[in-house]
Motif scaffolding. Structure first.
Motif, PDB file in Angstrom:
ATOM      1  N   ASP A 282       0.932-133.355  -2.641  1.00 28.70           N
ATOM      2  CA  ASP A 282      -0.056-133.487  -3.714  1.00 28.70           C
ATOM      3  C   ASP A 282       0.669-133.790  -5.032  1.00 28.70           C
ATOM      4  OD1 ASP A 282      -2.008-133.131  -5.722  1.00 28.70           O
ATOM      5  OD2 ASP A 282      -3.117-131.752  -4.445  1.00 28.70           O
ATOM      6  N   PRO A 283       0.405-134.947  -5.656  1.00 31.81           N
ATOM      7  CA  PRO A 283       1.164-135.335  -6.843  1.00 31.81           C
ATOM      8  C   PRO A 283       0.619-134.768  -8.141  1.00 31.81           C
ATOM      9  CG  PRO A 283      -0.345-137.084  -6.267  1.00 31.81           C
ATOM     10  CD  PRO A 283      -0.512-136.007  -5.219  1.00 31.81           C
ATOM     11  N   PHE A 284      -0.529-134.113  -8.085  1.00 31.58           N
ATOM     12  CA  PHE A 284      -1.174-133.703  -9.330  1.00 31.58           C
ATOM     13  C   PHE A 284      -0.650-132.344  -9.785  1.00 31.58           C
ATOM     14  CE2 PHE A 284      -4.614-132.348 -12.154  1.00 31.58           C
ATOM     15  CZ  PHE A 284      -4.777-133.499 -12.897  1.00 31.58           C
ATOM     16  N   PHE A 285      -0.165-132.285 -11.024  1.00 28.06           N
ATOM     17  CA  PHE A 285       0.343-131.033 -11.594  1.00 28.06           C
ATOM     18  C   PHE A 285      -0.756-130.399 -12.430  1.00 28.06           C
ATOM     19  CE2 PHE A 285       2.255-128.177 -14.543  1.00 28.06           C
ATOM     20  CZ  PHE A 285       3.429-127.724 -13.975  1.00 28.06           C
ATOM     21  N   PHE A 286      -1.102-129.158 -12.085  1.00 29.09           N
ATOM     22  CA  PHE A 286      -2.116-128.449 -12.862  1.00 29.09           C
ATOM     23  C   PHE A 286      -1.893-126.954 -12.720  1.00 29.09           C
ATOM     24  CE2 PHE A 286      -6.533-126.836 -13.504  1.00 29.09           C
ATOM     25  CZ  PHE A 286      -6.647-127.216 -14.834  1.00 29.09           C
ATOM     26  N   ASP A 287      -1.894-126.282 -13.842  1.00 30.69           N
ATOM     27  CA  ASP A 287      -1.729-124.825 -13.870  1.00 30.69           C
ATOM     28  C   ASP A 287      -3.111-124.202 -13.886  1.00 30.69           C
ATOM     29  OD1 ASP A 287      -1.165-122.166 -14.381  1.00 30.69           O
ATOM     30  OD2 ASP A 287       0.473-122.608 -15.765  1.00 30.69           O
ATOM     31  N   PHE A 288      -3.662-124.009 -12.704  1.00 32.60           N
ATOM     32  CA  PHE A 288      -5.040-123.537 -12.610  1.00 32.60           C
ATOM     33  C   PHE A 288      -5.180-122.111 -13.119  1.00 32.60           C
ATOM     34  CE2 PHE A 288      -8.730-121.752 -10.378  1.00 32.60           C
ATOM     35  CZ  PHE A 288      -9.692-122.675 -10.747  1.00 32.60           C
ATOM     36  N   GLY A 289      -4.158-121.280 -12.886  1.00 36.55           N
ATOM     37  CA  GLY A 289      -4.227-119.905 -13.356  1.00 36.55           C
ATOM     38  C   GLY A 289      -4.315-119.831 -14.873  1.00 36.55           C
ATOM     39  N   GLN A 290      -3.483-120.633 -15.555  1.00 33.82           N
ATOM     40  CA  GLN A 290      -3.512-120.624 -17.018  1.00 33.82           C
ATOM     41  C   GLN A 290      -4.808-121.241 -17.539  1.00 33.82           C
ATOM     42  OE1 GLN A 290      -1.492-118.946 -18.668  1.00 33.82           O
ATOM     43  NE2 GLN A 290      -1.682-119.588 -20.813  1.00 33.82           N
ATOM     44  N   TYR A 291      -5.280-122.279 -16.859  1.00 30.76           N
ATOM     45  CA  TYR A 291      -6.567-122.875 -17.216  1.00 30.76           C
ATOM     46  C   TYR A 291      -7.682-121.834 -17.148  1.00 30.76           C
ATOM     47  CZ  TYR A 291     -10.906-125.491 -16.450  1.00 30.76           C
ATOM     48  OH  TYR A 291     -12.203-125.944 -16.503  1.00 30.76           O
TER      49      TYR A 291
ATOM     50  N   GLY B 190      -7.714-132.246  -0.192  1.00 31.29           N
ATOM     51  CA  GLY B 190      -6.708-131.510  -0.924  1.00 31.29           C
ATOM     52  C   GLY B 190      -6.357-130.164  -0.333  1.00 31.29           C
ATOM     53  N   LEU B 191      -5.225-129.622  -0.799  1.00 33.67           N
ATOM     54  CA  LEU B 191      -4.765-128.274  -0.470  1.00 33.67           C
ATOM     55  C   LEU B 191      -4.469-128.094   1.015  1.00 33.67           C
ATOM     56  CD1 LEU B 191      -7.155-126.212  -2.779  1.00 33.67           C
ATOM     57  CD2 LEU B 191      -4.911-127.191  -3.317  1.00 33.67           C
TER      58      LEU B 191
ATOM     59  N   GLY C 169       3.551-127.525  -2.918  1.00 37.49           N
ATOM     60  CA  GLY C 169       3.638-127.123  -1.519  1.00 37.49           C
ATOM     61  C   GLY C 169       2.414-127.461  -0.698  1.00 37.49           C
ATOM     62  N   THR C 170       1.428-128.116  -1.298  1.00 38.20           N
ATOM     63  CA  THR C 170       0.258-128.543  -0.533  1.00 38.20           C
ATOM     64  C   THR C 170       0.251-130.060  -0.442  1.00 38.20           C
ATOM     65  OG1 THR C 170      -1.214-128.676  -2.464  1.00 38.20           O
ATOM     66  CG2 THR C 170      -1.041-126.552  -1.335  1.00 38.20           C
ATOM     67  N   ASN C 171      -0.504-130.569   0.503  1.00 39.60           N
ATOM     68  CA  ASN C 171      -0.517-131.999   0.774  1.00 39.60           C
ATOM     69  C   ASN C 171      -1.921-132.579   0.681  1.00 39.60           C
ATOM     70  OD1 ASN C 171       2.325-132.065   1.396  1.00 39.60           O
ATOM     71  ND2 ASN C 171       1.848-131.153   3.375  1.00 39.60           N
ATOM     72  N   VAL C 172      -1.970-133.892   0.613  1.00 33.84           N
ATOM     73  CA  VAL C 172      -3.220-134.642   0.618  1.00 33.84           C
ATOM     74  C   VAL C 172      -3.094-135.789   1.613  1.00 33.84           C
ATOM     75  CG1 VAL C 172      -3.819-134.125  -1.791  1.00 33.84           C
ATOM     76  CG2 VAL C 172      -2.406-136.128  -1.269  1.00 33.84           C
ATOM     77  N   MET C 173      -4.211-136.380   1.962  1.00 29.70           N
ATOM     78  CA  MET C 173      -4.210-137.620   2.726  1.00 29.70           C
ATOM     79  C   MET C 173      -4.438-138.758   1.736  1.00 29.70           C
ATOM     80  SD  MET C 173      -3.574-136.712   5.822  1.00 29.70           S
ATOM     81  CE  MET C 173      -4.066-138.071   6.901  1.00 29.70           C
ATOM     82  N   SER C 174      -3.503-139.696   1.706  1.00 30.04           N
ATOM     83  CA  SER C 174      -3.460-140.697   0.646  1.00 30.04           C
ATOM     84  C   SER C 174      -3.700-142.100   1.185  1.00 30.04           C
ATOM     85  CB  SER C 174      -2.089-140.632  -0.044  1.00 30.04           C
ATOM     86  OG  SER C 174      -2.041-141.436  -1.186  1.00 30.04           O
ATOM     87  N   VAL C 175      -4.420-142.899   0.405  1.00 29.97           N
ATOM     88  CA  VAL C 175      -4.644-144.316   0.703  1.00 29.97           C
ATOM     89  C   VAL C 175      -4.216-145.109  -0.518  1.00 29.97           C
ATOM     90  CG1 VAL C 175      -6.355-146.093   1.212  1.00 29.97           C
ATOM     91  CG2 VAL C 175      -6.551-143.840   2.270  1.00 29.97           C
ATOM     92  N   VAL C 176      -3.300-146.061  -0.311  1.00 33.89           N
ATOM     93  CA  VAL C 176      -2.731-146.833  -1.414  1.00 33.89           C
ATOM     94  C   VAL C 176      -2.859-148.320  -1.085  1.00 33.89           C
ATOM     95  CG1 VAL C 176      -0.691-147.234  -2.852  1.00 33.89           C
ATOM     96  CG2 VAL C 176      -1.044-144.982  -1.774  1.00 33.89           C
ATOM     97  N   VAL C 177      -3.306-149.088  -2.071  1.00 38.72           N
ATOM     98  CA  VAL C 177      -3.357-150.541  -1.896  1.00 38.72           C
ATOM     99  C   VAL C 177      -2.923-151.198  -3.203  1.00 38.72           C
ATOM    100  CG1 VAL C 177      -5.836-150.625  -2.452  1.00 38.72           C
ATOM    101  CG2 VAL C 177      -4.763-152.523  -1.208  1.00 38.72           C
ATOM    102  N   GLU C 178      -2.036-152.183  -3.093  1.00 43.29           N
ATOM    103  CA  GLU C 178      -1.557-152.960  -4.239  1.00 43.29           C
ATOM    104  C   GLU C 178      -1.970-154.404  -4.044  1.00 43.29           C
ATOM    105  OE1 GLU C 178       2.657-154.190  -6.464  1.00 43.29           O
ATOM    106  OE2 GLU C 178       2.574-152.469  -5.103  1.00 43.29           O
TER     107      GLU C 178
ATOM    108  N   ASP D 221       2.855-125.045 -11.242  1.00 41.63           N
ATOM    109  CA  ASP D 221       2.200-126.095 -10.466  1.00 41.63           C
ATOM    110  C   ASP D 221       1.391-125.447  -9.347  1.00 41.63           C
ATOM    111  OD1 ASP D 221       1.361-128.319  -9.119  1.00 41.63           O
ATOM    112  OD2 ASP D 221       3.355-129.086  -8.662  1.00 41.63           O
ATOM    113  N   THR D 222       0.089-125.302  -9.570  1.00 42.29           N
ATOM    114  CA  THR D 222      -0.779-124.624  -8.613  1.00 42.29           C
ATOM    115  C   THR D 222      -0.778-125.309  -7.252  1.00 42.29           C
ATOM    116  OG1 THR D 222      -2.200-123.872 -10.409  1.00 42.29           O
ATOM    117  CG2 THR D 222      -3.151-123.849  -8.189  1.00 42.29           C
ATOM    118  N   PHE D 223      -0.649-126.632  -7.248  1.00 46.68           N
ATOM    119  CA  PHE D 223      -0.765-127.388  -6.002  1.00 46.68           C
ATOM    120  C   PHE D 223       0.577-127.634  -5.320  1.00 46.68           C
ATOM    121  CE2 PHE D 223      -4.290-129.236  -8.737  1.00 46.68           C
ATOM    122  CZ  PHE D 223      -5.225-128.316  -8.289  1.00 46.68           C
TER     123      PHE D 223
END
Length: 215
Positions: free
Chosen positions: A155-164, A60-61, A185-194, A181-183
């Motif tokens: 990064d698809p996760f929305f979280f307000d870390f400052g308010q938390y 993350g980040l 502008g940041t990216n992750v490495m993702s693995v997806v399988v259906e 949205d604290t995250f």
């Protein structure tokens, strides 16, 4: 090093798509900042309602300027665990491991043994996909009834870390709407399988979680 995300009670049947998520970012000291650090886990019914989708995000980040150089660790196995009889022990696993610019997938298959140690079940190949390069269109591979992706994503996760933090610290009592949205502008490495639901066994609910395991 093992790190896991547990997610219980994902329905296999029903008309509506069900999405359950778990997330953390760099809060496990043993893997923080490393390539085995899990940030998010998603499991949901596919747009084809006969399928289930599993998503693991790691590292993350990642700043946009660093994303082009980000890679999966070839010594880190990403393992989706599936309990289909309600005993909270994995009955099936889907394993993903990178090699030479590709992500290879194996399963769903019964693990050699449940628990903290895993062995890649290479005799049960599901398929492989070229790892998408940063800034390129997503490369998706469909083989053996499964679809696969691996590569950098926003990064698809929305979280307000400052308010938390303010709530935890006692200086605020609730989250703002919509919040920050604290995250962003940041990216992750993702693995997806259906995969088809029929390959996962059981007929009621799944308990599912993801782990990273280092060679």
């Amino acid at each position: 090093m093992k790190k896991s995300k547990i997610l219980l009670g994902l329905a296999l049947t029903g008309v509506l798509a069900i999405t359950l998520i778990a997330a953390d970012h760099i809060d496990a000291p043993a893997v923080a900042g490393g390539k085995s650090d899990i940030t998010d886990f998603y499991a949901f019914q596919g747009s084809n309602t006969n399928n289930m989708v599993f998503v693991a995000n790691v590292q993350g980040l990642i700043a946009p300027g660093s994303t082009a150089a980000a890679t999966f660790d070839e010594n880190v196995l990403i393992e989706f665990n599936i309990d289909n009889n309600g005993d909270n022990v994995e009955d099936l696993v889907i394993q993903a491991i990178p090699r030479n610019g590709k992500m290879y997938f194996f399963g769903p298959v019964a693990p050699l043994a449940p628990g903290t140690q895993s062995f890649v079940k290479t005799q049960n190949p599901l398929g492989s996909v070229d790892i998408t390069e940063y800034g390129s269109s997503a490369v998706i591979s469909t083989q053996n009834g499964a679809s696969m992706f691996a590569g950098p994503r926003d990064d698809p996760f929305f979280f307000d870390f400052g308010q938390y933090s303010a709530i935890i610290g006692g200086t605020a009592t609730s989250f703002n709407n919509p919040g920050t949205d604290t995250f962003a502008g940041t990216n992750v490495m993702s693995v997806v399988v259906e995969v088809p639901k029929s390959s996962l066994g059981g007929s009621g609910t799944l308990n599912t979680w993801v782990e990273t395991k280092k060679k």
